[in-house]
Design a protein around this motif. Structure first.
Motif: not given
Length: 126
Positions: A23-27, A41-45, A59-62, A92-98
């Motif tokens: 269920g995780f998605s982020a940019t 570079w732009y990543l869609t996860l 993006a959600d996280c840079v 951005g959200p620390p969880i995205t970086m994790i």
């Protein structure tokens, strides 16, 4: 000159996408300092998949770093150590970086997390 980071996210990282939680998605945008320029570079996860393109969109996280530092990370360097040394920064959200860190390879020769056992041989931890 080839961009090792772009090559990694266009290829080998896609095999690690299964490590993203259900269920995780982020940019994520990578801003990498290269000689005379900044590569974006732009990543869609998305759960189970990664799409990589050259773009400086929001993006959600840079994540910002010197390109050589990030090349070291995609070769198995430790992202936590690089962050603590202030070699990479993120907003951005620390969880995205994790979760993003799960896409990076471990040190060369590693084969996944080791199991820890207590004195009775019972597994502990993850």
């Amino acid at each position: 000159m080839k961009d090792r980071t772009a090559e990694y996210f266009a290829g080998p990282a896609r095999q690690r996408a299964c490590l993203l939680p259900r269920g995780f998605s982020a940019t994520v945008r990578l801003d990498l300092g290269r000689p005379g320029r900044t590569a974006h570079w732009y990543l869609t996860l998305n759960e189970g998949d990664i799409f990589c393109e050259a773009s400086s969109r929001e993006a959600d996280c840079v994540i910002s770093a010197d390109g050589d530092v990030f090349d070291r990370l995609v070769a198995g360097g430790d992202p936590t150590t690089a962050t603590l040394r202030n070699e990479i920064t993120y907003s951005g959200p620390p969880i995205t970086m994790i979760y993003f860190e799960r896409l990076l390879p471990g040190p060369p020769g590693s084969h996944g997390p080791a199991r820890v056992t207590d004195g009775d041989g019972e597994e502990r931890g993850r």
